[in-house]
Scaffold this motif. Sequence first.
Motif, PDB file in Angstrom:
ATOM      1  N   LEU A   1       0.816  -1.215   0.000  1.00 23.84           N
ATOM      2  CA  LEU A   1       0.000   0.000   0.000  1.00 23.84           C
ATOM      3  C   LEU A   1       0.851   1.268   0.000  1.00 23.84           C
ATOM      4  CD1 LEU A   1      -2.812  -0.908   2.574  1.00 23.84           C
ATOM      5  CD2 LEU A   1      -2.791  -1.228   0.097  1.00 23.84           C
TER       6      LEU A   1
ATOM      7  N   LYS B   1      -4.059   4.190  -1.259  1.00 19.89           N
ATOM      8  CA  LYS B   1      -4.585   3.547  -0.048  1.00 19.89           C
ATOM      9  C   LYS B   1      -3.657   3.700   1.152  1.00 19.89           C
ATOM     10  CE  LYS B   1      -7.231   0.084  -2.609  1.00 19.89           C
ATOM     11  NZ  LYS B   1      -7.426  -1.366  -2.861  1.00 19.89           N
ATOM     12  N   GLU B   2      -2.493   4.328   0.930  1.00 16.95           N
ATOM     13  CA  GLU B   2      -1.545   4.477   2.040  1.00 16.95           C
ATOM     14  C   GLU B   2      -2.136   5.291   3.184  1.00 16.95           C
ATOM     15  OE1 GLU B   2       3.049   5.971   2.911  1.00 16.95           O
ATOM     16  OE2 GLU B   2       2.146   6.285   0.944  1.00 16.95           O
TER      17      GLU B   2
END
Length: 971
Positions: free
Chosen positions: A520, A525-526
């Motif tokens: 990620l 989406k981090e």
Amino acid sequence: MASPPPPPPGAAPYGDTNQYAHQQGYAQPDPYGQQQAPPAAGGYGQAPPYGQQAFGQPAPTPQASGPPPPAGSAPGPHGGRGKRRGYAEEQYDFGAGANAGLTPTQNPLYAGQSMGGYPNAQEQQQNQFVSPMGGASPAMGAQGGYGVPQGMSGVGAGNITAGGYESAGPPGMGGVTQSFGQMGLTPAGGIQKVQSLNPLFTIDLMQQPFNVAELEIPPPEIILPPNASLTPSPNANCPPQYMRSTINAVPTTHSLLKKSKLPFALIIQPYTSLHDAEDPVPLVSDTVISRCRRCRSYINPYVTFLDHGHRWRCNMCNLTNDVPQAFDWDQAAQKNLDRWQRPELNYSVVEFIAPQEYMVRPPQPLVYLFLLDVSYSAVQCGLLATAARTILESLDRIPNADRRTRLGFICVDSSLHYFAIPRDSSEPSMLVVSDLDEPFLPIPGDLLVPLAECREGIENLLGKLQDMFQNSQNSSSCMGSALQAGHKLISAIGGKIIVLTATLPSLGAGKLENREDKKLLGTSKESSLLQTANSFYKSFAVECSKNQVSVDMFLFSNGYQDVASLSNLPRYTGGQTYFYPGWNATRSEDAIKFAREFSDHLSAEIALEAVMRVRATTGLRMQTFYGNFFNRSSDLCAFPAFPRDQGYVVEVAIDEPLGKQFVCMQTAVLHTTCNGERRIRVMTLALPTTQNLSDVYASADQVAITMYFSHKAVEKTLSSGLEQAREALQAKLTELLITFKKELTISHLGAATPLSFAANLRGLAVLFLGLMKHVGLRKSAQIPTDLRSAALCLLSTLPAPMLMQYIHPKFYSLHDMPDNCGLPDPATGEIILPPAMNLSSERLAPFGCYLIDDTQVQFLWIGPQAVPQLVQDVFGLSGVEQVKVGKTTLPHLEGPGSEFNERVRAVVEKSRDHKSKKVGSITVPHLYVVRGDGEPSLRLWAQTMLVEDRTDQGVSLGQFLAQLKEKVNNS
């Protein structure tokens, strides 16, 4: 300490020669094996590359005319324009083109502002005041309205004729009008008229390369109308280290502020040192506190006395109030008091000793409850032993003047280990609680004990802790349950819980799991990894705040520790998160760093059960608050413990038109000192109002604006994601440039369109670029989540001077620093630092030695072609290949030839010193030695500090400006 000014063009940098090239004799080997003129005795200098002139020949004088080089095109160590005699000459000149030789104090962009100190907003008024008792001051100038500020020589003030325009004069400070064309400076609207506020100068960001020295220039001067304050005190307006505004001229209407696109916010730092004695403020000790009956503002230098001094009019809401009878009476001496000598009428920053009515309960004692991780990893890495020893050695540093300070200890693995320390015995006893669902206090007393009365028992316990748990194989942690138990133990009194842990909480309340997912990192989406994983940490923090309990987190991890979740505890309780990745006590550098920081943390004179409120002139409203605290109501910030090493941002809204010539904002911090005194620290800032957009831009403070957007970027990251935060920063800068071009510049018909901006905001582009490339925000798949979360914590808490260096590190050249650098200044005794350089790898000569410092970490860069004598003088080694890279401490060399080693060590230590920056901080940065041909990952880490360079995921400063110009021209 301000850096020495750069040399004028054509002159040798310091004296008539490169001091090292002629004194030390460290010439660089000829790259092509050609015979070169031997250097005179001495110098880490560079022999003339590529057949340029030899040492001793005069350098060709640069052409004064001709366009300045484009941004980012400064010559490197090998070639470029004209002779470069030694690397010292490559310090940036101030500006470029015709003003290249001017020092910051001479540069007409910043006329009247000195590098050496903050230009006082009252200086221009000193001869214009009316005496406090009535009647004009004999020194009052004949000029009506706003005079030209004293010290504001140069453009806008130099040669003022009777007609109000500058006369053409000889070149120099006063006669710069005729040089505008050469310098690329255009006062908005043509020739500069005498103005009441700061004049606006327009520059072309593309044509005038950014100079790092401009970040040291004080904010634009606050120019108030004559007689704005009661007395001609130079301390009547708040200095910027305590409170500063993003704009030092306030628009009279909301629509004008909206049109400017500039933010209106206050940067507040109530304390500038860890201890009161280091930075004392005037104290009003008679407990006579005069406040407005309606808005509750405190009397200050900007109120007005009426009715023969019996009443005063509030400068915030205009209400007339009675002056207290005791205001003019000295109770201690039993005689009349001269009210004009009272600190609150002369100083913008004062502290009142509060009377009984400011207390809900008796002042609380200082309470420290230590939650110590005793799991396997904490014992193995040496955390438990180092923490216990540091607390033991710091017992005398913990504030305890009133002898009421209390300490408590709970050790944590899969159970809770309480320690009872009886007053009548020096032998502590351990009580273990394994029920984590409903943790209880095993005994009511002896768990939280007075330091003065139980000193022997406390020392005995700290000496035995390591032995008690040295064979532990328990790898679990119930830190969430321990926090609940600690809260239960001290909530009746309040105080500070200090958590020291090396293990992810895996049992009981607040249980966390390893959610680090490298797939990620670097993706959209981090941001989910930067969110809190367990709502316990937010809800529990709010509960702590209600009961005056603050939490500090010291996190030591060799693996994932979920800083994103744990940092919520300090965020809502006025604490701080300290992160030590990969820490191990077997490395002396790690152990010493933590011990020094933790000891300083325990010694700091924190304020207890504090609340902060900001009031302002009618028409202004405090809208949004940023920092580590809990918003108890719309405008009240609650701090169970008020730290001394943090800054805060308050956004201000203009709700109705401002009819006054100036407005005031007042911050009040009601708190209990460590010694049990209830006090109120009051800071008052006055700013002029304006109806002109040019005044707003000319008075904008680039440091304050960057700090505001740093907090906004962290907020955006946590709510929307990293990409959105970076885009928002670039969009905001583009919006400001478009607004400036549209509203404040004359269209350039038939000419190349410049990238115009206000001269006082020139640093915004590089500061925003630095923020976007910062480890907390930059696009990368290599930054662990914990490291990024810890960086976001610092971006939203550091005081302004440290935040600027955290975003835009200091970069010094050591091998060719002037002779006086690294030695004490005869006048002040402060160590003199070399001139700072722009953060570009063009500055890295292969034979050089450099220091890069961002307040959290320092890099000592040694070039692969460094001559043996330089390596010998700095490291005591015979060649660069013997220099060990990585985390280290510089050796102390002794004997003949050790002087340069002493100077380098002095520069490294001085760069770490935060006191000269007027900021309290416990941080001791690690020093890493980096070789230009050494460990690639370490080298790349150091190079990420050079924010003007291009990286695989980021653009160079030149490319960034080109992108901005394209967007502005296409708007």
